[in-house]
Design a protein around this motif. Sequence first.
Motif, PDB file in Angstrom:
ATOM      1  N   UNK A  40       0.831  -1.202   0.000  1.00  0.00           N
ATOM      2  CA  UNK A  40       0.000   0.000   0.000  1.00  0.00           C
ATOM      3  C   UNK A  40       0.869   1.257   0.000  1.00  0.00           C
ATOM      4  N   UNK A  41       0.335   2.320  -0.553  1.00  0.00           N
ATOM      5  CA  UNK A  41       1.003   3.610  -0.570  1.00  0.00           C
ATOM      6  C   UNK A  41       0.064   4.659   0.002  1.00  0.00           C
ATOM      7  N   UNK A  42       0.610   5.546   0.791  1.00  0.00           N
ATOM      8  CA  UNK A  42      -0.120   6.732   1.224  1.00  0.00           C
ATOM      9  C   UNK A  42       0.382   7.874   0.360  1.00  0.00           C
ATOM     10  N   UNK A  43      -0.548   8.568  -0.259  1.00  0.00           N
ATOM     11  CA  UNK A  43      -0.207   9.589  -1.250  1.00  0.00           C
ATOM     12  C   UNK A  43      -0.796  10.935  -0.842  1.00  0.00           C
ATOM     13  N   UNK A  44       0.030  11.967  -0.873  1.00  0.00           N
ATOM     14  CA  UNK A  44      -0.473  13.345  -0.816  1.00  0.00           C
ATOM     15  C   UNK A  44      -0.650  13.744  -2.280  1.00  0.00           C
ATOM     16  N   UNK A  45      -1.811  14.274  -2.628  1.00  0.00           N
ATOM     17  CA  UNK A  45      -2.062  14.513  -4.051  1.00  0.00           C
ATOM     18  C   UNK A  45      -2.926  15.745  -4.290  1.00  0.00           C
ATOM     19  N   UNK A  46      -2.931  16.149  -5.541  1.00  0.00           N
ATOM     20  CA  UNK A  46      -3.855  17.159  -6.045  1.00  0.00           C
ATOM     21  C   UNK A  46      -4.466  16.608  -7.321  1.00  0.00           C
ATOM     22  N   UNK A  47      -5.742  16.839  -7.504  1.00  0.00           N
ATOM     23  CA  UNK A  47      -6.379  16.483  -8.769  1.00  0.00           C
ATOM     24  C   UNK A  47      -6.091  17.594  -9.765  1.00  0.00           C
ATOM     25  N   UNK A  48      -5.945  17.218 -11.009  1.00  0.00           N
ATOM     26  CA  UNK A  48      -5.603  18.180 -12.055  1.00  0.00           C
ATOM     27  C   UNK A  48      -6.435  17.872 -13.287  1.00  0.00           C
ATOM     28  N   UNK A  49      -6.978  18.900 -13.906  1.00  0.00           N
ATOM     29  CA  UNK A  49      -7.686  18.762 -15.173  1.00  0.00           C
ATOM     30  C   UNK A  49      -6.986  19.677 -16.169  1.00  0.00           C
ATOM     31  N   UNK A  50      -6.550  19.082 -17.262  1.00  0.00           N
ATOM     32  CA  UNK A  50      -5.856  19.838 -18.293  1.00  0.00           C
ATOM     33  C   UNK A  50      -4.839  18.967 -18.981  1.00  0.00           C
ATOM     34  N   UNK A  51      -4.068  19.555 -19.877  1.00  0.00           N
ATOM     35  CA  UNK A  51      -3.071  18.769 -20.620  1.00  0.00           C
ATOM     36  C   UNK A  51      -2.095  18.072 -19.670  1.00  0.00           C
ATOM     37  N   UNK A  52      -1.864  16.792 -19.917  1.00  0.00           N
ATOM     38  CA  UNK A  52      -0.930  16.048 -19.078  1.00  0.00           C
ATOM     39  C   UNK A  52       0.443  16.703 -19.067  1.00  0.00           C
ATOM     40  N   UNK A  53       0.801  17.383 -20.142  1.00  0.00           N
ATOM     41  CA  UNK A  53       2.096  18.048 -20.221  1.00  0.00           C
ATOM     42  C   UNK A  53       2.250  19.118 -19.150  1.00  0.00           C
ATOM     43  N   UNK A  54       1.148  19.610 -18.607  1.00  0.00           N
ATOM     44  CA  UNK A  54       1.206  20.650 -17.586  1.00  0.00           C
ATOM     45  C   UNK A  54       1.144  20.101 -16.165  1.00  0.00           C
ATOM     46  N   UNK A  55       1.045  18.785 -16.022  1.00  0.00           N
ATOM     47  CA  UNK A  55       0.935  18.200 -14.681  1.00  0.00           C
ATOM     48  C   UNK A  55       2.241  18.288 -13.899  1.00  0.00           C
ATOM     49  N   UNK A  56       3.356  18.475 -14.580  1.00  0.00           N
ATOM     50  CA  UNK A  56       4.643  18.594 -13.893  1.00  0.00           C
ATOM     51  C   UNK A  56       4.657  19.728 -12.886  1.00  0.00           C
ATOM     52  N   UNK A  57       3.943  20.804 -13.182  1.00  0.00           N
ATOM     53  CA  UNK A  57       3.872  21.945 -12.264  1.00  0.00           C
ATOM     54  C   UNK A  57       3.233  21.527 -10.933  1.00  0.00           C
ATOM     55  N   UNK A  58       2.241  20.651 -11.010  1.00  0.00           N
ATOM     56  CA  UNK A  58       1.565  20.186  -9.795  1.00  0.00           C
ATOM     57  C   UNK A  58       2.523  19.342  -8.953  1.00  0.00           C
ATOM     58  N   UNK A  59       3.247  18.429  -9.607  1.00  0.00           N
ATOM     59  CA  UNK A  59       4.217  17.598  -8.888  1.00  0.00           C
ATOM     60  C   UNK A  59       5.271  18.479  -8.217  1.00  0.00           C
ATOM     61  N   UNK A  60       5.815  19.433  -8.961  1.00  0.00           N
ATOM     62  CA  UNK A  60       6.843  20.304  -8.397  1.00  0.00           C
ATOM     63  C   UNK A  60       6.320  21.091  -7.207  1.00  0.00           C
ATOM     64  N   UNK A  61       5.114  21.626  -7.332  1.00  0.00           N
ATOM     65  CA  UNK A  61       4.514  22.396  -6.243  1.00  0.00           C
ATOM     66  C   UNK A  61       4.340  21.517  -4.993  1.00  0.00           C
ATOM     67  N   UNK A  62       3.867  20.275  -5.198  1.00  0.00           N
ATOM     68  CA  UNK A  62       3.691  19.359  -4.062  1.00  0.00           C
ATOM     69  C   UNK A  62       5.021  18.998  -3.407  1.00  0.00           C
ATOM     70  N   UNK A  63       6.027  18.665  -4.224  1.00  0.00           N
ATOM     71  CA  UNK A  63       7.342  18.333  -3.669  1.00  0.00           C
ATOM     72  C   UNK A  63       7.876  19.488  -2.820  1.00  0.00           C
ATOM     73  N   UNK A  64       7.806  20.705  -3.360  1.00  0.00           N
ATOM     74  CA  UNK A  64       8.328  21.873  -2.639  1.00  0.00           C
ATOM     75  C   UNK A  64       7.533  22.149  -1.372  1.00  0.00           C
TER      76      UNK A  64
END
Length: 150
Positions: A40-64
């Motif tokens: 099992x994994x526990x995940x902190x996440x955000x849902x995103x709607x839009x081009x998958x190419x723009x999802x990197x911004x969400x990952x970076x924001x979460x990591x930071x």
Amino acid sequence: MRLLKRLLILLIVLAVLFAGFLAYMGYFGTPQVTEQEMGPYTIAYESFVGPYAESGKVFDRLFKSLKTDGVEATRGFGIYYDDPAITPKDQLRSDCGIIIEEQNLKKLAQLKKKYLFMTIPRQKYLVVEFPIKNMLSYMIGPMKAYPAMS
């Protein structure tokens, strides 16, 4: 004529450098699809709607943000719900998450006000792994994974 020759050499060098960069990013490789028992994994996440190419911004924001809150995280986790070949880019749905390692699980209670969490249960999944080299990886990964899974 001499200028034309220099321009041609410059274009060839740039093309070779660009091809080398794409190779480094894994663009020319064929990802392997495997069935793996995971979780099992526990995940902190955000849902995103839009081009998958723009999802990197969400990952970076979460990591930071998690790092600021004292959670050292090194593994991202993306769930991409729609096939980009048939879904309009502005309607693509995904959950962009960071796996919370076991040593940080005790910090969850204080973080629940700031982040969404989900637990991915232990079971068999189809998995495509793609190396994260930089933000461009978040765009190339889904582009390579969907055709491989199809």
